[in-house]
Scaffold this active site. Structure first.
Site, mmCIF file in Angstrom:
data_model
loop_
_atom_site.group_PDB
_atom_site.id
_atom_site.type_symbol
_atom_site.label_atom_id
_atom_site.label_comp_id
_atom_site.label_asym_id
_atom_site.label_seq_id
_atom_site.Cartn_x
_atom_site.Cartn_y
_atom_site.Cartn_z
ATOM 1 N N GLY A 13 0.815 -1.214 0.000
ATOM 2 C CA GLY A 13 0.000 0.000 0.000
ATOM 3 C C GLY A 13 0.844 1.257 0.000
ATOM 4 O O GLY A 13 2.024 1.251 -0.367
ATOM 5 N N ASN A 14 0.241 2.369 0.465
ATOM 6 C CA ASN A 14 0.914 3.668 0.419
ATOM 7 C C ASN A 14 2.236 3.673 1.187
ATOM 8 O O ASN A 14 3.260 4.131 0.685
ATOM 9 C CB ASN A 14 -0.004 4.745 1.003
ATOM 10 C CG ASN A 14 -1.195 5.046 0.115
ATOM 11 O OD1 ASN A 14 -1.176 4.773 -1.079
ATOM 12 N ND2 ASN A 14 -2.240 5.612 0.695
ATOM 13 N N CYS A 130 2.486 7.535 12.730
ATOM 14 C CA CYS A 130 2.926 8.772 12.086
ATOM 15 C C CYS A 130 2.786 9.951 13.054
ATOM 16 O O CYS A 130 3.685 10.794 13.155
ATOM 17 C CB CYS A 130 2.136 9.026 10.802
ATOM 18 S SG CYS A 130 0.336 9.177 11.009
ATOM 19 N N ASN A 169 -6.947 0.794 11.713
ATOM 20 C CA ASN A 169 -6.165 0.751 12.953
ATOM 21 C C ASN A 169 -6.267 2.035 13.769
ATOM 22 O O ASN A 169 -5.346 2.376 14.508
ATOM 23 C CB ASN A 169 -4.694 0.479 12.621
ATOM 24 C CG ASN A 169 -4.432 -0.953 12.234
ATOM 25 O OD1 ASN A 169 -4.030 -1.768 13.042
ATOM 26 N ND2 ASN A 169 -4.680 -1.285 10.978
ATOM 27 N N ASN A 293 2.436 12.557 6.731
ATOM 28 C CA ASN A 293 2.282 11.436 7.657
ATOM 29 C C ASN A 293 2.978 10.186 7.133
ATOM 30 O O ASN A 293 3.562 9.406 7.890
ATOM 31 C CB ASN A 293 0.805 11.145 7.912
ATOM 32 C CG ASN A 293 0.008 10.954 6.633
ATOM 33 O OD1 ASN A 293 -0.001 11.811 5.754
ATOM 34 N ND2 ASN A 293 -0.674 9.823 6.521
#
Length: 318
Positions: A13-14, A130, A169, A293
């Site tokens: 993912g990112n 983050c 999460n 982030n």
């Protein structure tokens, strides 16, 4: 230079994709060997393949079955807190060092600017969140001058920069960050809040840190915060103060009542309130610059892996 340490990333993912690109572009210590996902159509896996990185869409099982697995020393987990416990158990049996970018918090917390060298030999280290990476250095900076009794952070990120793992999460984010404010930041109590901002155009990551501390030299506190900001900027150049550190003295004639501090003077606080306002601009290695982030999380993870790799290389050399 010593041969680079080979690494794998689980999670396409990112966060995983941004981390992969950072390692390939910036690291002189790490070598990106395998990128792992579960969706063969994910942009991350397709991008990795185009960049010449070995891939598997069969998750951790696929990684373990690959011939490259034996060469890998460090594995980053950028999936979810729920999946991480399973991944860690398998990776530990295989003797791999694990860097956890989920809020699972199986291993000790690492904030590079605060405790980078504290857990270099731990089999699993956790990168907190983050929001934690952005704000806990500030709590620690204040605490080294004036004891922080209560630390509260608010992390505001663009909705577009929050992938499904982050959204799944949220509870773990607040719990893990709150605990790390205490364990790493040094506060007696901690509280964390995250805001997913849907504004268009997307807003850059903003973080607010409120600390209730014992009375201390305000110039020394401001100097400590500014020094810490410069320390974080060594691996996250887009990290900066939005304005000067703010102070307010809370006197006994009008104390603040903080329910979370009820076991300390009944929750009534007197002392110094310190407010710090931050902005984190991303390096745009994968997503746009508003996704600070992602940038602070992946930059901190790479910095930590490099220090662990150098420690491992020193051990081999010895």
């Amino acid at each position: 230079m010593t041969q680079k340490t080979k690494v794998a990333i689980i999670g396409s993912g990112n966060i995983g994709t941004d981390l992969m690109i950072k390692i390939m572009r910036l690291s002189e210590v790490l070598e990106m060997l395998v990128f792992v996902g579960i969706d063969p159509q994910s942009d991350g896996l397709k991008r990795a393949e185009r960049m010449g990185v070995a891939i598997t869409a069969d998750g951790l099982d696929g990684l373990v079955a690959m011939r490259e697995f034996a060469e890998i020393s460090i594995v980053f987990d950028a999936t979810s807190a729920g999946a991480h416990a399973h991944h860690d158990a398998i990776l530990q049996k295989a003797g791999k060092r694990v860097i956890d970018l989920t809020p699972a918090a199986i291993g000790p917390y690492i904030i590079p600017s605060v405790n980078a060298d504290s857990h270099l030999d731990a089999p699993n280290v956790n990168m907190v969140t983050c929001g934690g990476q952005a704000t806990i250095p500030i709590v620690a900076a204040i605490n080294r001058v004036a004891k922080v009794r209560y630390g509260e952070i608010v992390a505001s990120i663009a909705s577009k920069s929050a992938g499904p793992g982050t959204r799944a999460n949220i509870d773990e984010f607040t719990e893990t960050t709150s605990k790390a404010i205490v364990d790493v930041g040094g506060a007696d109590r901690g509280k964390a809040i995250i805001v997913l901002n849907p504004a268009e155009p997307p807003l850059i990551m903003r973080d607010t840190v409120f600390c209730l501390a014992e009375d201390g030299d305000q110039k020394e506190i401001a100097r400590s915060v500014e020094e810490m900001v410069r320390e974080v900027q060594k691996y996250v150049p887009g990290y900066r103060l939005k304005q000067a550190v703010q102070f307010e003295y809370i006197g006994s004639n009008k104390p603040l009542h903080i329910p979370e501090m009820k076991d300390h003077d009944g929750g009534n606080f007197t002392g110094l309130k310190v407010s710090v306002f931050l902005e984190v601009e991303g390096a745009a290695h994968y997503l746009p610059a508003y996704a600070g982030n992602l940038d602070i999380m992946t930059s901190a993870a790479m910095k930590t892996a490099e220090r662990i790799a150098l420690r491992m290389q020193d051990g081999v050399a010895a």
